[in-house]
Scaffold this active site. Structure first.
Site, PDB file in Angstrom:
ATOM      1  N   ASN A 296       0.976  -1.240   0.157  1.00  0.00           N
ATOM      2  CA  ASN A 296      -0.150   0.114   0.059  1.00  0.00           C
ATOM      3  C   ASN A 296       0.955   1.359  -0.030  1.00  0.00           C
ATOM      4  O   ASN A 296       1.493   1.463   1.163  1.00  0.00           O
ATOM      5  CB  ASN A 296      -0.803  -0.026   1.280  1.00  0.00           C
ATOM      6  CG  ASN A 296      -1.752   1.175   1.089  1.00  0.00           C
ATOM      7  OD1 ASN A 296      -1.852   1.919   0.339  1.00  0.00           O
ATOM      8  ND2 ASN A 296      -2.004   1.577   2.775  1.00  0.00           N
TER       9      ASN A 296
ATOM     10  N   LYS B 266       0.275   4.359  -0.234  1.00  0.00           N
ATOM     11  CA  LYS B 266      -0.266   5.411   0.304  1.00  0.00           C
ATOM     12  C   LYS B 266      -0.142   6.683  -0.804  1.00  0.00           C
ATOM     13  O   LYS B 266      -0.168   6.531  -1.721  1.00  0.00           O
ATOM     14  CB  LYS B 266       0.258   5.733   1.740  1.00  0.00           C
ATOM     15  CG  LYS B 266       0.415   4.536   2.548  1.00  0.00           C
ATOM     16  CD  LYS B 266       0.687   4.732   4.062  1.00  0.00           C
ATOM     17  CE  LYS B 266       0.799   3.423   4.834  1.00  0.00           C
ATOM     18  NZ  LYS B 266       0.381   3.514   6.181  1.00  0.00           N
TER      19      LYS B 266
ATOM     20  N   HIS C  35      -9.061   1.363   4.755  1.00  0.00           N
ATOM     21  CA  HIS C  35      -7.873   1.591   5.657  1.00  0.00           C
ATOM     22  C   HIS C  35      -8.071   2.569   6.615  1.00  0.00           C
ATOM     23  O   HIS C  35      -8.908   3.363   6.458  1.00  0.00           O
ATOM     24  CB  HIS C  35      -6.952   2.178   4.581  1.00  0.00           C
ATOM     25  CG  HIS C  35      -5.508   1.988   5.283  1.00  0.00           C
ATOM     26  ND1 HIS C  35      -4.980   2.823   5.997  1.00  0.00           N
ATOM     27  CD2 HIS C  35      -4.400   1.180   4.938  1.00  0.00           C
ATOM     28  CE1 HIS C  35      -3.610   2.642   6.338  1.00  0.00           C
ATOM     29  NE2 HIS C  35      -3.335   1.580   5.743  1.00  0.00           N
TER      30      HIS C  35
ATOM     31  N   GLU D 228      -6.210   4.764   7.724  1.00  0.00           N
ATOM     32  CA  GLU D 228      -6.200   6.198   7.472  1.00  0.00           C
ATOM     33  C   GLU D 228      -7.418   7.048   6.841  1.00  0.00           C
ATOM     34  O   GLU D 228      -7.836   7.939   6.980  1.00  0.00           O
ATOM     35  CB  GLU D 228      -4.864   6.496   6.745  1.00  0.00           C
ATOM     36  CG  GLU D 228      -3.437   6.504   7.406  1.00  0.00           C
ATOM     37  CD  GLU D 228      -2.392   5.584   6.506  1.00  0.00           C
ATOM     38  OE1 GLU D 228      -2.574   5.600   5.200  1.00  0.00           O
ATOM     39  OE2 GLU D 228      -1.541   5.011   7.028  1.00  0.00           O
TER      40      GLU D 228
ATOM     41  N   GLY E 103       2.399   2.400  10.705  1.00  0.00           N
ATOM     42  CA  GLY E 103       3.140   3.311  10.389  1.00  0.00           C
ATOM     43  C   GLY E 103       3.681   3.802  11.631  1.00  0.00           C
ATOM     44  O   GLY E 103       4.267   4.699  11.527  1.00  0.00           O
TER      45      GLY E 103
ATOM     46  N   SER F  31       3.227  -2.135  10.270  1.00  0.00           N
ATOM     47  CA  SER F  31       4.625  -2.471  10.436  1.00  0.00           C
ATOM     48  C   SER F  31       5.255  -3.706  10.241  1.00  0.00           C
ATOM     49  O   SER F  31       6.149  -4.106  10.685  1.00  0.00           O
ATOM     50  CB  SER F  31       5.077  -1.914  11.829  1.00  0.00           C
ATOM     51  OG  SER F  31       4.760  -0.628  11.910  1.00  0.00           O
TER      52      SER F  31
HETATM   53  C1  PEP Z   1      -0.729   0.125   5.775  1.00  0.00           C
HETATM   54  O1  PEP Z   1      -0.522   1.146   5.445  1.00  0.00           O
HETATM   55  O2  PEP Z   1      -1.562  -0.726   5.532  1.00  0.00           O
HETATM   56  C2  PEP Z   1       0.382  -0.376   6.715  1.00  0.00           C
HETATM   57  C3  PEP Z   1       0.296  -1.655   7.326  1.00  0.00           C
HETATM   58  O3  PEP Z   1       1.431   0.576   7.018  1.00  0.00           O
HETATM   59  P1  PEP Z   1       2.700   0.123   7.531  1.00  0.00           P
HETATM   60  O4  PEP Z   1       3.346  -1.168   7.003  1.00  0.00           O
HETATM   61  O5  PEP Z   1       3.785   1.225   7.081  1.00  0.00           O
HETATM   62  O6  PEP Z   1       2.680   0.072   8.980  1.00  0.00           O
END
Ligand code: PEP
Length: 255
Positions: free
Chosen positions: A13, A15, A98, A100, A176, A216
């Site tokens: 993803n 973003k 998501h 976000e 994140g 993460s």
């Molecule tokens: C995500 O954007 O779905 C995500 C899991 O981000 P990250 O891996 O950066 O935590």
């Protein structure tokens, strides 16, 4: 549990990162690194990058996804993109709900459901995100939240359409932040999602649904996370912007 019947899916993803020319360069770097994957490899990119991504991924095992989709077919919805538009552009997957989007753009369980139905009705594969906040976890509501969000997202989704659904369990506190759920927490969360699907569609059907972990996940922790019985791959944010790191996660899910 029968992990053998489910295919792991590693989805990036991106973003709000990468311009079209940067998209071409990054996918060019990734292609040789993931070509032997024994899992599905997906990159979900900003709308503006979709044509470049599809062109760059041609002839490879990388599938392209979008990061959102609107629930109406067309009309006065400035700034939105419909499922048919994505389909015609060559998109195969779309991320829906998501955290976000839920946190910053007012997505609700109802709009997540409507967007999921629009995507599935158009023949797209939906990667539907669910996850609890830290406060909800600390209050002991993780199971309740995950089951509720899962069932709400899947309202009116048929058993046949469920074949095109992936659920991504993404604890909000792990996205994140660099804080990863332990492998056991990821497995437990994914287990709650699978139990919710079993309650709605039956245990046999639930065994066939791909449930990713996201939050993460990186080259260093992917091995342990994807080894868990309920973790069928991952939704990857930050680490999907680095070709080598992303390819190591793909390799972990291919074992
Ligand atoms: C995500 O954007 O779905 C995500 C899991 O981000 P990250 O891996 O950066 O935590």
């Amino acid at each position: 549990m029968n992990k053998a019947v489910r295919k792991a899916v590693i989805a990036g993803n991106w973003k709000m990162n990468k311009t079209p020319s940067e998209t071409t360069a990054l996918i060019g770097e990734m292609k040789p690194l993931v070509k032997d994957a024994d899992c599905d490899v997906v990159l979900c990119v900003p709308f503006i990058d979709i044509p470049a991504a599809i062109e760059a991924a041609k002839g490879s095992n990388i599938k392209i996804g979008a990061e959102n989709v609107h629930f109406k077919a067309s009309g006065a919805y400035t700034g939105e993109v419909s499922a048919d538009m994505l389909k015609e552009a060559g998109v195969e997957y779309v991320v829906i709900g998501h955290s976000e989007r839920r946190t910053y753009f007012g997505e609700t369980d109802q709009t997540v459901n409507l967007r999921s139905l629009a995507a599935l009705n158009a023949g797209l594969k939906a990667i539907i995100c669910v996850g609890e906040t830290l406060e909800q976890r600390e209050l002991g509501y993780t199971e309740t939240i995950l089951k509720f969000q899962t069932k709400m997202a899947l309202t009116n989704v048929t058993k046949e359409q469920l074949k095109n659904v992936i659920i991504a369990y993404e604890p909000v506190w792990a996205i994140g932040t660099g804080v990863t759920a332990t492998a056991d927490q990821a497995d437990e969360g994914n287990g709650f999602v699978r139990a919710a699907i079993a309650e709605a569609y039956g245990a046999d059907v639930a065994e066939t649904v791909t449930i990713q972990y996201g939050g993460s996940m990186n080259a260093g922790n992917a091995d342990e996370l994807v080894s868990k019985v309920n973790v069928d791959g991952g939704l990857i944010g930050g680490a999907s912007l680095k070709a080598v790191d992303f390819s190591k996660i793909v390799a972990a899910a291919s074992k």
